[in-house]
Design an enzyme around this catalytic site. Structure first.
Site, mmCIF file in Angstrom:
data_model
loop_
_atom_site.group_PDB
_atom_site.id
_atom_site.type_symbol
_atom_site.label_atom_id
_atom_site.label_comp_id
_atom_site.label_asym_id
_atom_site.label_seq_id
_atom_site.Cartn_x
_atom_site.Cartn_y
_atom_site.Cartn_z
ATOM 1 N N GLU A 1 0.803 -1.225 0.000
ATOM 2 C CA GLU A 1 0.000 0.000 0.000
ATOM 3 C C GLU A 1 0.837 1.277 0.000
ATOM 4 O O GLU A 1 0.304 2.379 -0.170
ATOM 5 C CB GLU A 1 -0.953 0.009 1.203
ATOM 6 N N ILE B 1 9.282 -9.833 4.587
ATOM 7 C CA ILE B 1 10.117 -10.967 4.984
ATOM 8 C C ILE B 1 9.747 -12.182 4.133
ATOM 9 O O ILE B 1 8.571 -12.525 3.991
ATOM 10 C CB ILE B 1 9.970 -11.267 6.491
ATOM 11 N N HIS C 1 4.883 -14.878 -2.892
ATOM 12 C CA HIS C 1 4.299 -13.617 -2.421
ATOM 13 C C HIS C 1 5.368 -12.569 -2.127
ATOM 14 O O HIS C 1 5.213 -11.392 -2.462
ATOM 15 C CB HIS C 1 3.447 -13.891 -1.173
#
Length: 166
Positions: free
Chosen positions: A65, A87, A93
């Site tokens: 964001e 991390i 992802h």
């Protein structure tokens, strides 16, 4: 610099910056709260050490964001500092979020011509993030470095533009 402000290996010494009179916002993600507390504290110290008074702090959920928040704020501030922690996990992802955040911040900075200090940690594990968070015992203070980079870039550009073409 405070004893907790440790520059990374080969980081430039940007002390002595004059950011007085500048309007700066720190846009900080909320994931990985302990690390983010260190990054945010470091960024605020970096701005105060540069003479910036009362920087705005805007919190967003995560690093993904950060670009849209920076894009929305760029026209209202002289410089921005983007802080986040990503991390690596066991899925792709990590790569998607790292790429989106990095490309997004870069796009906003170039498109709006607003310096953005890049304080997004991309780490393999939490220990690496903690080591860079500017906390007691950390080896580096990436929040501080990102804040100083934003002010140094703005100062360099202002000086170059004021001198005009040679």
């Amino acid at each position: 610099m405070s004893s907790r402000t440790t520059l990374g290996l080969s980081a430039p010494d940007l002390s002595g910056l004059d950011g007085s009179g500048l309007k700066v916002a720190v846009v900080a993600a909320q994931w990985h709260g302990t690390v983010m507390t260190g990054l945010l504290d470091g960024a605020l110290r970096g701005l105060v050490d540069s003479g910036v008074h009362d920087p705005a702090v805007i919190r967003v959920p995560g690093s993904f964001e950060l670009p849209v928040a920076c894009a929305s704020l760029a026209d209202h501030f002289d410089a921005l500092v983007a802080l986040g922690v990503i991390i690596r996990g066991g899925t792709p992802h990590f790569d998607y979020v790292c790429d989106a955040a990095t490309r997004g911040i870069t796009d906003v900075a170039v498109r709006t011509k607003t310096p953005i200090g890049f304080g997004i940690l991309t780490c393999d594990d939490e220990a690496q993030a903690l080591d860079r968070a500017g906390l007691e015992g950390s080896h580096e203070d990436k929040g501080y470095e990102a804040a100083q980079a934003a002010i140094a870039t703005l100062t360099a550009l202002s000086t170059a533009l004021a001198s005009g073409p040679s």
